[in-house]
Design a protein around this motif. Structure first.
Motif, PDB file in Angstrom:
ATOM      1  N   VAL A 122      -6.882  -6.414   3.276  1.00  0.00           N
ATOM      2  CA  VAL A 122      -6.822  -4.764   4.218  1.00  0.00           C
ATOM      3  C   VAL A 122      -4.942  -4.872   4.752  1.00  0.00           C
ATOM      4  CG1 VAL A 122      -6.649  -3.247   5.900  1.00  0.00           C
ATOM      5  CG2 VAL A 122      -8.412  -3.900   3.734  1.00  0.00           C
ATOM      6  N   HIS A 123      -5.580  -6.015   6.207  1.00  0.00           N
ATOM      7  CA  HIS A 123      -4.066  -5.939   7.123  1.00  0.00           C
ATOM      8  C   HIS A 123      -3.239  -6.922   6.149  1.00  0.00           C
ATOM      9  CE1 HIS A 123      -5.523  -4.527  10.900  1.00  0.00           C
ATOM     10  NE2 HIS A 123      -6.588  -4.377   9.964  1.00  0.00           N
ATOM     11  N   GLN A 124      -3.425  -8.074   5.490  1.00  0.00           N
ATOM     12  CA  GLN A 124      -2.101  -8.800   5.019  1.00  0.00           C
ATOM     13  C   GLN A 124      -1.369  -8.069   3.187  1.00  0.00           C
ATOM     14  OE1 GLN A 124      -2.998 -13.013   4.405  1.00  0.00           O
ATOM     15  NE2 GLN A 124      -3.460 -12.829   6.390  1.00  0.00           N
ATOM     16  N   MET A 125      -2.408  -7.544   3.104  1.00  0.00           N
ATOM     17  CA  MET A 125      -1.569  -7.170   1.368  1.00  0.00           C
ATOM     18  C   MET A 125      -1.374  -5.585   1.888  1.00  0.00           C
ATOM     19  SD  MET A 125      -3.637  -9.028  -0.938  1.00  0.00           S
ATOM     20  CE  MET A 125      -3.061  -9.126  -2.351  1.00  0.00           C
ATOM     21  N   ARG A 126      -2.441  -4.859   1.626  1.00  0.00           N
ATOM     22  CA  ARG A 126      -2.155  -3.501   1.561  1.00  0.00           C
ATOM     23  C   ARG A 126      -1.678  -2.596   2.569  1.00  0.00           C
ATOM     24  NH1 ARG A 126      -6.963  -2.362  -2.154  1.00  0.00           N
ATOM     25  NH2 ARG A 126      -7.321  -4.669  -4.064  1.00  0.00           N
ATOM     26  N   LEU A 127      -2.521  -3.059   3.756  1.00  0.00           N
ATOM     27  CA  LEU A 127      -1.359  -1.896   4.931  1.00  0.00           C
ATOM     28  C   LEU A 127      -0.083  -2.371   4.798  1.00  0.00           C
ATOM     29  CD1 LEU A 127      -1.858  -0.403   7.128  1.00  0.00           C
ATOM     30  CD2 LEU A 127      -2.832  -2.268   8.689  1.00  0.00           C
ATOM     31  N   PRO A 128       0.482  -3.529   4.689  1.00  0.00           N
ATOM     32  CA  PRO A 128       2.033  -3.526   5.518  1.00  0.00           C
ATOM     33  C   PRO A 128       2.687  -2.928   4.012  1.00  0.00           C
ATOM     34  CG  PRO A 128       0.989  -5.318   5.129  1.00  0.00           C
ATOM     35  CD  PRO A 128       0.168  -4.623   5.230  1.00  0.00           C
ATOM     36  N   ARG A 129       2.039  -2.241   2.413  1.00  0.00           N
ATOM     37  CA  ARG A 129       3.065  -1.415   1.569  1.00  0.00           C
ATOM     38  C   ARG A 129       2.346  -0.428   1.570  1.00  0.00           C
ATOM     39  NH1 ARG A 129       0.908  -4.628  -4.306  1.00  0.00           N
ATOM     40  NH2 ARG A 129       2.633  -2.622  -4.847  1.00  0.00           N
ATOM     41  N   THR A 130       0.994   0.155   1.926  1.00  0.00           N
ATOM     42  CA  THR A 130       0.967   1.616   2.728  1.00  0.00           C
ATOM     43  C   THR A 130       1.867   1.805   3.824  1.00  0.00           C
ATOM     44  OG1 THR A 130      -1.278   0.675   1.577  1.00  0.00           O
ATOM     45  CG2 THR A 130      -0.637   2.856   3.030  1.00  0.00           C
ATOM     46  N   LEU A 131       2.281   1.509   5.028  1.00  0.00           N
ATOM     47  CA  LEU A 131       2.861   1.678   5.936  1.00  0.00           C
ATOM     48  C   LEU A 131       4.339   2.062   5.124  1.00  0.00           C
ATOM     49  CD1 LEU A 131       1.678   0.444   8.783  1.00  0.00           C
ATOM     50  CD2 LEU A 131       0.945   2.209   7.954  1.00  0.00           C
ATOM     51  N   LEU A 132       4.641   0.840   4.691  1.00  0.00           N
ATOM     52  CA  LEU A 132       6.234   1.357   4.048  1.00  0.00           C
ATOM     53  C   LEU A 132       6.117   2.116   2.906  1.00  0.00           C
ATOM     54  CD1 LEU A 132       9.029   0.171   3.395  1.00  0.00           C
ATOM     55  CD2 LEU A 132       8.028  -1.103   1.541  1.00  0.00           C
ATOM     56  N   GLY A 133       5.552   2.507   1.857  1.00  0.00           N
ATOM     57  CA  GLY A 133       5.192   3.795   0.946  1.00  0.00           C
ATOM     58  C   GLY A 133       4.852   4.629   2.405  1.00  0.00           C
ATOM     59  N   LEU A 134       4.500   4.904   2.960  1.00  0.00           N
ATOM     60  CA  LEU A 134       4.259   6.681   3.833  1.00  0.00           C
ATOM     61  C   LEU A 134       6.055   6.474   4.460  1.00  0.00           C
ATOM     62  CD1 LEU A 134       2.931   8.369   4.870  1.00  0.00           C
ATOM     63  CD2 LEU A 134       2.375   6.277   7.008  1.00  0.00           C
ATOM     64  N   LEU A 135       6.834   6.167   4.931  1.00  0.00           N
ATOM     65  CA  LEU A 135       7.472   5.359   5.791  1.00  0.00           C
ATOM     66  C   LEU A 135       8.526   5.680   4.822  1.00  0.00           C
ATOM     67  CD1 LEU A 135       7.825   3.150   8.162  1.00  0.00           C
ATOM     68  CD2 LEU A 135       7.526   5.318   8.370  1.00  0.00           C
ATOM     69  N   ALA A 136       8.704   5.029   3.592  1.00  0.00           N
ATOM     70  CA  ALA A 136      10.156   5.366   2.420  1.00  0.00           C
ATOM     71  C   ALA A 136       9.668   6.566   1.506  1.00  0.00           C
ATOM     72  CB  ALA A 136       9.547   4.429   1.327  1.00  0.00           C
ATOM     73  N   GLY A 137       8.690   7.431   1.138  1.00  0.00           N
ATOM     74  CA  GLY A 137       7.711   8.644   1.404  1.00  0.00           C
ATOM     75  C   GLY A 137       8.417   9.921   2.041  1.00  0.00           C
ATOM     76  N   VAL A 138       8.093   9.711   3.665  1.00  0.00           N
ATOM     77  CA  VAL A 138       8.943  10.710   4.284  1.00  0.00           C
ATOM     78  C   VAL A 138      10.222  10.674   3.538  1.00  0.00           C
ATOM     79  CG1 VAL A 138       8.689  10.826   6.265  1.00  0.00           C
ATOM     80  CG2 VAL A 138       6.987  10.174   5.950  1.00  0.00           C
ATOM     81  N   ALA A 139      10.818   9.601   3.896  1.00  0.00           N
ATOM     82  CA  ALA A 139      12.647   9.162   4.255  1.00  0.00           C
ATOM     83  C   ALA A 139      12.987  10.339   3.170  1.00  0.00           C
ATOM     84  CB  ALA A 139      13.468   8.017   4.040  1.00  0.00           C
ATOM     85  N   LEU A 140      12.743   9.801   1.856  1.00  0.00           N
ATOM     86  CA  LEU A 140      13.295  10.167   0.827  1.00  0.00           C
ATOM     87  C   LEU A 140      13.074  11.801   0.211  1.00  0.00           C
ATOM     88  CD1 LEU A 140      12.429   7.280  -1.341  1.00  0.00           C
ATOM     89  CD2 LEU A 140      15.015   7.671  -0.692  1.00  0.00           C
ATOM     90  N   GLY A 141      11.567  11.935   0.572  1.00  0.00           N
ATOM     91  CA  GLY A 141      11.417  13.503   0.453  1.00  0.00           C
ATOM     92  C   GLY A 141      12.369  14.526   1.522  1.00  0.00           C
ATOM     93  N   VAL A 142      11.882  14.122   2.682  1.00  0.00           N
ATOM     94  CA  VAL A 142      13.049  15.059   3.700  1.00  0.00           C
ATOM     95  C   VAL A 142      14.838  14.635   3.640  1.00  0.00           C
ATOM     96  CG1 VAL A 142      14.165  14.925   6.375  1.00  0.00           C
ATOM     97  CG2 VAL A 142      11.936  14.329   5.214  1.00  0.00           C
ATOM     98  N   ALA A 143      14.924  13.931   2.521  1.00  0.00           N
ATOM     99  CA  ALA A 143      16.623  13.543   2.619  1.00  0.00           C
ATOM    100  C   ALA A 143      16.568  14.410   1.262  1.00  0.00           C
ATOM    101  CB  ALA A 143      16.913  11.901   2.160  1.00  0.00           C
TER     102      ALA A 143
END
Length: 358
Positions: A83-104
Protein backbone atom coordinates in the motif's frame (compact mmCIF):
# COMPACT_ATOMS: atom_id res chain seq x y z
CA UNK A 1 -83.06 57.59 -32.30
CA UNK A 2 -79.40 58.21 -31.56
CA UNK A 3 -77.50 55.86 -29.24
CA UNK A 4 -74.90 57.49 -27.02
CA UNK A 5 -71.48 55.81 -27.27
CA UNK A 6 -70.44 53.75 -24.31
CA UNK A 7 -67.55 55.11 -22.28
CA UNK A 8 -64.32 53.09 -22.55
CA UNK A 9 -63.92 50.46 -19.86
CA UNK A 10 -61.82 51.39 -16.90
CA UNK A 11 -58.44 49.64 -16.72
CA UNK A 12 -58.37 46.68 -14.39
CA UNK A 13 -55.39 46.55 -12.06
CA UNK A 14 -54.49 43.07 -10.90
CA UNK A 15 -52.41 42.82 -7.76
CA UNK A 16 -50.38 39.61 -7.53
CA UNK A 17 -48.50 38.26 -4.59
CA UNK A 18 -44.74 37.78 -4.85
CA UNK A 19 -45.18 33.99 -4.83
CA UNK A 20 -47.40 34.27 -7.89
CA UNK A 21 -45.00 36.58 -9.69
CA UNK A 22 -42.05 34.28 -9.18
CA UNK A 23 -43.78 31.45 -11.04
CA UNK A 24 -41.80 28.42 -12.14
CA UNK A 25 -38.53 30.36 -12.33
CA UNK A 26 -38.75 31.63 -8.77
CA UNK A 27 -37.44 30.33 -5.45
CA UNK A 28 -38.91 26.78 -5.69
CA UNK A 29 -37.15 26.15 -8.98
CA UNK A 30 -33.96 27.73 -7.64
CA UNK A 31 -34.04 25.46 -4.60
CA UNK A 32 -34.60 22.42 -6.81
CA UNK A 33 -31.63 23.33 -9.01
CA UNK A 34 -29.38 23.88 -6.01
CA UNK A 35 -30.53 20.58 -4.54
CA UNK A 36 -29.72 18.78 -7.77
CA UNK A 37 -26.28 20.39 -7.91
CA UNK A 38 -25.59 19.54 -4.28
CA UNK A 39 -26.62 15.94 -4.97
CA UNK A 40 -24.21 15.87 -7.93
CA UNK A 41 -21.37 17.10 -5.70
CA UNK A 42 -22.19 14.53 -3.03
CA UNK A 43 -22.42 11.72 -5.58
CA UNK A 44 -19.10 12.79 -7.10
CA UNK A 45 -17.45 12.75 -3.68
CA UNK A 46 -18.80 9.25 -2.98
CA UNK A 47 -17.60 8.00 -6.37
CA UNK A 48 -14.15 9.48 -5.72
CA UNK A 49 -13.93 7.79 -2.32
CA UNK A 50 -14.84 4.46 -3.92
CA UNK A 51 -12.20 4.86 -6.64
CA UNK A 52 -9.55 5.72 -4.05
CA UNK A 53 -10.27 2.43 -2.28
CA UNK A 54 -10.23 0.49 -5.57
CA UNK A 55 -6.97 2.12 -6.63
CA UNK A 56 -5.36 1.04 -3.36
CA UNK A 57 -6.80 -2.47 -3.51
CA UNK A 58 -6.69 -3.63 -7.14
CA UNK A 59 -3.65 -4.64 -9.14
CA UNK A 60 -1.34 -7.60 -9.55
CA UNK A 61 -2.17 -8.47 -5.94
CA UNK A 62 -5.78 -8.02 -4.84
CA UNK A 63 -6.46 -6.43 -1.45
CA UNK A 64 -9.81 -6.29 0.32
CA UNK A 65 -11.00 -2.99 1.84
CA UNK A 66 -10.06 -4.33 5.29
CA UNK A 67 -6.56 -5.17 4.07
CA UNK A 68 -6.27 -1.72 2.50
CA UNK A 69 -7.20 -0.11 5.82
CA UNK A 70 -4.73 -2.21 7.80
CA UNK A 71 -2.09 -1.55 5.15
CA UNK A 72 -2.60 2.18 5.64
CA UNK A 73 -2.51 2.33 9.45
CA UNK A 74 -0.69 -0.80 10.66
CA UNK A 75 3.05 -0.97 9.97
CA UNK A 76 3.07 -4.66 10.90
CA UNK A 77 0.42 -5.56 8.31
CA UNK A 78 1.43 -7.78 5.40
CA UNK A 79 -0.12 -5.23 3.02
CA UNK A 80 1.73 -2.23 4.48
CA UNK A 81 4.59 -2.34 1.96
CA UNK A 82 2.29 -2.84 -1.03
CA UNK A 83 0.00 0.00 0.00
CA UNK A 84 2.59 2.57 1.05
CA UNK A 85 5.34 1.93 -1.47
CA UNK A 86 3.35 1.00 -4.60
CA UNK A 87 -0.35 1.87 -4.46
CA UNK A 88 -0.54 5.04 -2.33
CA UNK A 89 1.96 7.16 -4.35
CA UNK A 90 0.24 6.49 -7.69
CA UNK A 91 -3.20 6.96 -6.14
CA UNK A 92 -2.26 10.38 -4.74
CA UNK A 93 -0.64 11.29 -8.05
CA UNK A 94 -3.78 10.26 -9.94
CA UNK A 95 -5.89 12.29 -7.52
CA UNK A 96 -3.85 15.48 -7.97
CA UNK A 97 -3.38 15.05 -11.71
CA UNK A 98 -7.09 14.37 -12.18
CA UNK A 99 -8.03 17.50 -10.22
CA UNK A 100 -5.57 19.57 -12.25
CA UNK A 101 -6.69 18.28 -15.66
CA UNK A 102 -10.42 18.38 -14.92
CA UNK A 103 -10.42 21.93 -13.55
CA UNK A 104 -8.10 23.11 -16.34
CA UNK A 105 -10.49 21.63 -18.91
CA UNK A 106 -13.48 23.38 -17.34
CA UNK A 107 -11.63 26.70 -17.30
CA UNK A 108 -10.48 26.28 -20.90
CA UNK A 109 -13.98 25.54 -22.18
CA UNK A 110 -15.37 28.54 -20.31
CA UNK A 111 -12.53 30.81 -21.45
CA UNK A 112 -12.77 29.92 -25.16
CA UNK A 113 -16.55 29.36 -25.13
CA UNK A 114 -15.75 26.18 -27.04
CA UNK A 115 -17.26 22.90 -25.73
CA UNK A 116 -14.60 20.91 -27.63
CA UNK A 117 -11.69 22.66 -25.90
CA UNK A 118 -9.29 20.93 -23.56
CA UNK A 119 -6.03 22.03 -21.89
CA UNK A 120 -4.11 21.15 -25.03
CA UNK A 121 -6.08 23.59 -27.18
CA UNK A 122 -3.82 26.55 -26.39
CA UNK A 123 -0.66 24.49 -26.64
CA UNK A 124 -0.03 24.56 -22.89
CA UNK A 125 0.47 20.79 -22.59
CA UNK A 126 2.69 20.91 -25.67
CA UNK A 127 4.79 23.68 -24.16
CA UNK A 128 5.29 21.71 -20.97
CA UNK A 129 6.11 18.56 -22.96
CA UNK A 130 8.64 20.36 -25.16
CA UNK A 131 10.38 21.83 -22.12
CA UNK A 132 10.55 18.44 -20.39
CA UNK A 133 11.88 16.78 -23.56
CA UNK A 134 14.58 19.46 -23.75
CA UNK A 135 15.47 18.97 -20.09
CA UNK A 136 15.77 15.20 -20.53
CA UNK A 137 17.67 15.36 -23.82
CA UNK A 138 20.09 18.20 -23.14
CA UNK A 139 20.51 18.27 -19.36
CA UNK A 140 19.78 14.67 -18.36
CA UNK A 141 16.95 15.62 -15.99
CA UNK A 142 15.02 12.54 -14.89
CA UNK A 143 13.06 13.50 -11.73
CA UNK A 144 9.85 15.38 -11.08
CA UNK A 145 11.72 18.02 -9.06
CA UNK A 146 13.71 18.84 -12.17
CA UNK A 147 10.89 18.36 -14.65
CA UNK A 148 8.34 20.59 -12.95
CA UNK A 149 10.27 23.85 -13.32
CA UNK A 150 10.96 23.18 -16.98
CA UNK A 151 7.32 22.19 -17.50
CA UNK A 152 6.00 25.35 -15.82
CA UNK A 153 8.45 27.53 -17.74
CA UNK A 154 7.48 25.89 -21.03
CA UNK A 155 3.76 26.14 -20.30
CA UNK A 156 4.08 29.79 -19.23
CA UNK A 157 6.18 30.72 -22.28
CA UNK A 158 3.69 29.10 -24.66
CA UNK A 159 0.78 30.73 -22.83
CA UNK A 160 2.33 34.19 -23.31
CA UNK A 161 3.19 33.38 -26.94
CA UNK A 162 -0.31 32.17 -27.78
CA UNK A 163 -1.87 35.13 -25.96
CA UNK A 164 0.32 37.55 -27.93
CA UNK A 165 -0.25 35.83 -31.28
CA UNK A 166 -3.96 35.65 -30.55
CA UNK A 167 -4.19 39.43 -30.22
CA UNK A 168 -3.15 40.29 -26.66
CA UNK A 169 -5.80 42.41 -24.97
CA UNK A 170 -7.93 42.17 -28.10
CA UNK A 171 -7.71 38.37 -28.19
CA UNK A 172 -10.88 36.50 -29.08
CA UNK A 173 -11.67 32.83 -28.37
CA UNK A 174 -11.38 31.92 -32.06
CA UNK A 175 -7.98 33.61 -32.47
CA UNK A 176 -6.67 32.00 -29.29
CA UNK A 177 -7.82 28.58 -30.47
CA UNK A 178 -6.18 28.98 -33.90
CA UNK A 179 -2.91 30.22 -32.41
CA UNK A 180 -2.90 27.39 -29.88
CA UNK A 181 -3.53 24.75 -32.55
CA UNK A 182 -0.58 25.98 -34.64
CA UNK A 183 1.81 26.11 -31.67
CA UNK A 184 0.57 22.73 -30.44
CA UNK A 185 1.39 20.99 -33.74
CA UNK A 186 4.84 22.56 -33.99
CA UNK A 187 5.87 21.70 -30.43
CA UNK A 188 4.72 18.08 -30.53
CA UNK A 189 6.72 17.64 -33.73
CA UNK A 190 9.73 18.99 -31.83
CA UNK A 191 9.12 16.53 -28.96
CA UNK A 192 8.97 13.55 -31.33
CA UNK A 193 12.07 14.70 -33.18
CA UNK A 194 14.02 15.13 -29.93
CA UNK A 195 13.15 11.64 -28.79
CA UNK A 196 14.05 10.02 -32.13
CA UNK A 197 17.43 11.74 -32.28
CA UNK A 198 18.45 10.82 -28.74
CA UNK A 199 18.17 7.13 -27.74
CA UNK A 200 18.71 7.95 -24.06
CA UNK A 201 15.83 10.44 -24.09
CA UNK A 202 13.63 7.91 -25.88
CA UNK A 203 14.27 5.31 -23.18
CA UNK A 204 13.71 7.82 -20.38
CA UNK A 205 10.52 9.31 -21.78
CA UNK A 206 8.81 6.45 -23.62
CA UNK A 207 6.36 5.84 -20.77
CA UNK A 208 6.11 9.51 -19.82
CA UNK A 209 4.96 10.57 -23.30
CA UNK A 210 1.88 8.32 -23.24
CA UNK A 211 0.84 9.49 -19.77
CA UNK A 212 1.46 7.16 -16.87
CA UNK A 213 1.02 6.97 -13.10
CA UNK A 214 3.24 3.91 -12.76
CA UNK A 215 6.44 5.84 -12.06
CA UNK A 216 4.98 7.73 -9.09
CA UNK A 217 7.25 8.07 -6.08
CA UNK A 218 6.45 8.94 -2.50
CA UNK A 219 7.55 12.57 -2.72
CA UNK A 220 6.07 13.30 -6.16
CA UNK A 221 2.58 14.10 -4.90
CA UNK A 222 3.94 16.26 -2.06
CA UNK A 223 6.02 18.33 -4.48
CA UNK A 224 3.15 18.58 -6.96
CA UNK A 225 0.48 19.59 -4.42
CA UNK A 226 1.45 23.31 -3.99
CA UNK A 227 1.23 23.97 -7.74
CA UNK A 228 -2.13 22.22 -8.04
CA UNK A 229 -3.47 24.01 -4.94
CA UNK A 230 -2.44 27.43 -6.27
CA UNK A 231 -3.98 26.77 -9.69
CA UNK A 232 -7.16 25.35 -8.16
CA UNK A 233 -7.68 28.33 -5.83
CA UNK A 234 -7.13 30.78 -8.69
CA UNK A 235 -9.57 28.89 -10.93
CA UNK A 236 -12.25 28.85 -8.22
CA UNK A 237 -11.75 32.56 -7.64
CA UNK A 238 -12.38 33.15 -11.36
CA UNK A 239 -15.64 31.15 -11.43
CA UNK A 240 -17.95 34.17 -11.20
CA UNK A 241 -16.01 36.31 -13.74
CA UNK A 242 -15.97 33.35 -16.13
CA UNK A 243 -19.76 33.19 -15.86
CA UNK A 244 -19.90 36.84 -16.87
CA UNK A 245 -17.40 36.31 -19.70
CA UNK A 246 -19.63 33.59 -21.17
CA UNK A 247 -22.15 36.34 -22.05
CA UNK A 248 -19.61 38.18 -24.19
CA UNK A 249 -17.06 40.89 -23.46
CA UNK A 250 -19.53 43.79 -23.52
CA UNK A 251 -21.96 42.09 -21.16
CA UNK A 252 -19.07 41.04 -18.91
CA UNK A 253 -17.90 44.66 -18.62
CA UNK A 254 -21.45 45.71 -17.80
CA UNK A 255 -21.45 43.16 -14.97
CA UNK A 256 -18.19 44.53 -13.60
CA UNK A 257 -15.76 41.93 -14.98
CA UNK A 258 -12.54 42.76 -16.82
CA UNK A 259 -12.23 40.36 -19.77
CA UNK A 260 -8.47 40.87 -20.31
CA UNK A 261 -7.73 40.27 -16.63
CA UNK A 262 -10.01 37.25 -16.50
CA UNK A 263 -8.31 35.69 -19.54
CA UNK A 264 -4.85 36.37 -18.12
CA UNK A 265 -5.79 34.87 -14.75
CA UNK A 266 -7.37 31.84 -16.40
CA UNK A 267 -4.23 31.21 -18.46
CA UNK A 268 -2.09 31.45 -15.30
CA UNK A 269 -4.36 28.94 -13.54
CA UNK A 270 -4.27 26.51 -16.48
CA UNK A 271 -0.50 26.92 -16.72
CA UNK A 272 -0.02 25.94 -13.08
CA UNK A 273 -2.42 23.01 -13.30
CA UNK A 274 -1.29 21.60 -16.64
CA UNK A 275 2.40 22.25 -16.02
CA UNK A 276 2.40 20.32 -12.75
CA UNK A 277 0.27 17.46 -14.11
CA UNK A 278 2.32 17.13 -17.30
CA UNK A 279 5.63 17.15 -15.42
CA UNK A 280 4.42 14.45 -13.03
CA UNK A 281 2.74 11.97 -15.33
CA UNK A 282 3.07 13.14 -18.94
CA UNK A 283 0.52 14.61 -21.39
CA UNK A 284 -2.64 12.66 -20.50
CA UNK A 285 -5.35 13.48 -23.03
CA UNK A 286 -9.15 13.74 -23.06
CA UNK A 287 -9.65 14.03 -19.27
CA UNK A 288 -10.09 17.79 -19.60
CA UNK A 289 -12.48 17.28 -22.51
CA UNK A 290 -14.74 14.53 -21.21
CA UNK A 291 -15.26 15.54 -17.59
CA UNK A 292 -16.64 19.09 -18.13
CA UNK A 293 -19.23 17.71 -20.56
CA UNK A 294 -20.41 15.18 -17.99
CA UNK A 295 -20.42 17.75 -15.21
CA UNK A 296 -22.31 20.30 -17.32
CA UNK A 297 -25.12 17.77 -17.73
CA UNK A 298 -25.28 17.40 -13.93
CA UNK A 299 -24.85 20.97 -12.68
CA UNK A 300 -25.53 23.23 -15.64
CA UNK A 301 -23.08 25.84 -16.98
CA UNK A 302 -22.56 27.77 -13.72
CA UNK A 303 -18.80 27.66 -13.10
CA UNK A 304 -19.29 28.04 -9.34
CA UNK A 305 -20.74 24.52 -9.34
CA UNK A 306 -18.98 23.10 -12.39
CA UNK A 307 -15.39 23.58 -11.29
CA UNK A 308 -15.75 21.92 -7.85
CA UNK A 309 -17.58 19.01 -9.46
CA UNK A 310 -14.86 18.72 -12.14
CA UNK A 311 -12.30 18.58 -9.33
CA UNK A 312 -14.13 15.55 -7.90
CA UNK A 313 -15.08 13.65 -11.06
CA UNK A 314 -11.86 14.05 -13.07
CA UNK A 315 -9.82 11.98 -10.57
CA UNK A 316 -12.57 9.34 -10.80
CA UNK A 317 -11.96 9.08 -14.54
CA UNK A 318 -8.17 9.09 -14.29
CA UNK A 319 -7.98 6.63 -11.39
CA UNK A 320 -10.59 4.44 -13.08
CA UNK A 321 -8.48 4.38 -16.26
CA UNK A 322 -5.40 3.49 -14.20
CA UNK A 323 -7.20 0.64 -12.38
CA UNK A 324 -8.66 -0.66 -15.65
CA UNK A 325 -5.19 -0.63 -17.22
CA UNK A 326 -3.87 -2.74 -14.33
CA UNK A 327 -6.66 -5.31 -14.64
CA UNK A 328 -6.93 -5.86 -18.40
CA UNK A 329 -3.23 -6.59 -18.93
CA UNK A 330 -2.26 -8.47 -15.76
CA UNK A 331 0.44 -9.26 -14.75
CA UNK A 332 1.55 -6.24 -16.82
CA UNK A 333 -0.48 -3.07 -17.25
CA UNK A 334 -1.65 -0.51 -19.77
CA UNK A 335 -0.70 3.08 -19.05
CA UNK A 336 -3.50 5.39 -17.93
CA UNK A 337 -2.91 7.75 -20.86
CA UNK A 338 -3.56 4.93 -23.34
CA UNK A 339 -6.82 3.98 -21.61
CA UNK A 340 -8.10 7.58 -21.54
CA UNK A 341 -7.22 7.96 -25.22
CA UNK A 342 -9.13 4.77 -26.12
CA UNK A 343 -12.13 5.95 -24.12
CA UNK A 344 -11.91 9.58 -25.19
CA UNK A 345 -11.50 9.15 -28.94
CA UNK A 346 -15.03 7.84 -29.63
CA UNK A 347 -16.50 10.37 -27.20
CA UNK A 348 -14.69 13.21 -28.97
CA UNK A 349 -16.09 12.05 -32.33
CA UNK A 350 -19.57 11.90 -30.80
CA UNK A 351 -19.32 15.49 -29.56
CA UNK A 352 -18.03 16.69 -32.94
CA UNK A 353 -20.88 14.98 -34.81
CA UNK A 354 -23.46 16.33 -32.39
CA UNK A 355 -22.07 19.85 -32.76
CA UNK A 356 -22.07 19.60 -36.56
CA UNK A 357 -25.70 18.44 -36.53
CA UNK A 358 -26.63 21.28 -34.20
Amino acid sequence: MEIAPRPPPEPVVVVMESSQISGPAGPPRKRAENGRRAAALLGSAIALAALLVLSLGLGARQLSPAEVWHGLVDADSAAYTVVHQMRLPRTLLGLLAGVALGVAGGVMQALTRNPLADPGLLGINAGASAAVATAAGLFGVATFQGYVWFALAGAAAVSVLVYAVGGGRAATPARLALAGAAVNAALYSYVNGTMLLDAASLETMRFWTVGSLASAQGETAAKMAPFVAAGLLLALALARPLNALALGDDSARTLGAHPARVRAGAIVAVTLLCGAATAACGPIVFVGLMVPHLVRALTGPDQRWMLPCCALLAPVLLLGADVLGRLVARPGELQAGIVTAVLGGPLFLYFVRRKVRA
